[in-house]
Design an enzyme around this catalytic site. Structure first.
Site, PDB file in Angstrom:
ATOM      1  N   VAL A  44       0.775  -1.097  -0.197  1.00  0.00           N
ATOM      2  CA  VAL A  44      -0.175  -0.053  -0.121  1.00  0.00           C
ATOM      3  C   VAL A  44       0.456   1.303  -0.150  1.00  0.00           C
ATOM      4  O   VAL A  44       0.661   2.419  -0.284  1.00  0.00           O
ATOM      5  CB  VAL A  44      -1.165  -0.143   1.164  1.00  0.00           C
ATOM      6  CG1 VAL A  44      -2.256   1.358   1.204  1.00  0.00           C
ATOM      7  CG2 VAL A  44      -1.596  -1.526   0.916  1.00  0.00           C
ATOM      8  N   CYS A  45       2.492   1.477   0.240  1.00  0.00           N
ATOM      9  CA  CYS A  45       2.405   2.193   0.881  1.00  0.00           C
ATOM     10  C   CYS A  45       3.155   2.721  -0.319  1.00  0.00           C
ATOM     11  O   CYS A  45       3.736   3.938  -1.048  1.00  0.00           O
ATOM     12  CB  CYS A  45       3.770   2.117   1.905  1.00  0.00           C
ATOM     13  SG  CYS A  45       3.674   2.100   4.049  1.00  0.00           S
ATOM     14  N   THR A  46       4.160   1.448  -0.956  1.00  0.00           N
ATOM     15  CA  THR A  46       4.189   1.800  -3.082  1.00  0.00           C
ATOM     16  C   THR A  46       3.345   2.641  -3.732  1.00  0.00           C
ATOM     17  O   THR A  46       3.454   3.307  -4.054  1.00  0.00           O
ATOM     18  CB  THR A  46       4.818   0.452  -3.302  1.00  0.00           C
ATOM     19  OG1 THR A  46       5.978  -0.285  -2.412  1.00  0.00           O
ATOM     20  CG2 THR A  46       5.481   0.711  -4.685  1.00  0.00           C
ATOM     21  N   MET A  49       2.823   5.810  -2.346  1.00  0.00           N
ATOM     22  CA  MET A  49       4.173   6.902  -3.418  1.00  0.00           C
ATOM     23  C   MET A  49       3.906   7.074  -4.518  1.00  0.00           C
ATOM     24  O   MET A  49       4.203   7.780  -5.525  1.00  0.00           O
ATOM     25  CB  MET A  49       5.228   6.207  -2.007  1.00  0.00           C
ATOM     26  CG  MET A  49       5.249   6.259  -1.051  1.00  0.00           C
ATOM     27  SD  MET A  49       5.227   7.696  -0.212  1.00  0.00           S
ATOM     28  CE  MET A  49       4.001   7.844   0.276  1.00  0.00           C
TER      29      MET A  49
END
Length: 156
Positions: A44-46, A49
């Site tokens: 989810v962070c990727t 970003m």
């Protein structure tokens, strides 16, 4: 501490993915989208970003800089930035002080990890005042990008 719109943003200086010291005061005079994310190289962070990478021009047109903070080391963030072709600064809150100041630190995260940043978004105006806050209850959720852009448009 729970920051709310109208509060003075806590000042900070952190090291970036390029091992340079970056301070909130470096953005004086322009709007700043300040993102906190749990961990580099996670799904989810990727996705978050890369969404910011792909829409950065829209934020630039709204006279806003974008900076993202996690508790990863500057070295990990440099690899993450390179791997995903990110076009904005990633800052290391390795000591967890800024995440704590902004009220976005998990005491316990997945797999018993302690002291990981929550997914959160803030808009700080050119005078250092918080104009938007969003602290997500679930790390699996994304920030409300349209609300962020709408807030920035109103600050024009």
């Amino acid at each position: 501490m729970n920051l709310k719109s109208g509060d003075k943003a806590p000042l900070f200086t952190l090291f970036s993915d390029t091992q340079q010291a970056v301070s909130l005061t470096d953005y004086r005079g322009q709007n700043l989208v300040l993102l906190f994310f749990p961990l580099a190289f996670t799904g989810v962070c990727t996705e978050e970003m890369c969404t910011m990478r792909d829409t950065l021009e829209a934020y630039n047109k709204l006279d806003a800089a974008v900076v993202a903070i996690s508790v990863d080391s500057p070295f990990t963030l440099a690899r993450f930035k390179e791997a995903e072709g990110l076009n904005f600064a990633l800052l290391s809150d390795f000591n967890k002080e800024v995440s704590r100041q902004y009220g976005v630190l998990y005491e316990r995260f997945v797999m018993e990890m302690q002291g990981v940043s929550k997914r959160a978004a803030f808009i700080i105006d050119g005078e250092g005042i918080v104009r938007y806050t969003e602290v997500l209850a679930s790390a699996g959720d994304q920030p409300d990008y349209s609300a962020i852009q709408e807030t920035l448009a109103h600050l024009q």
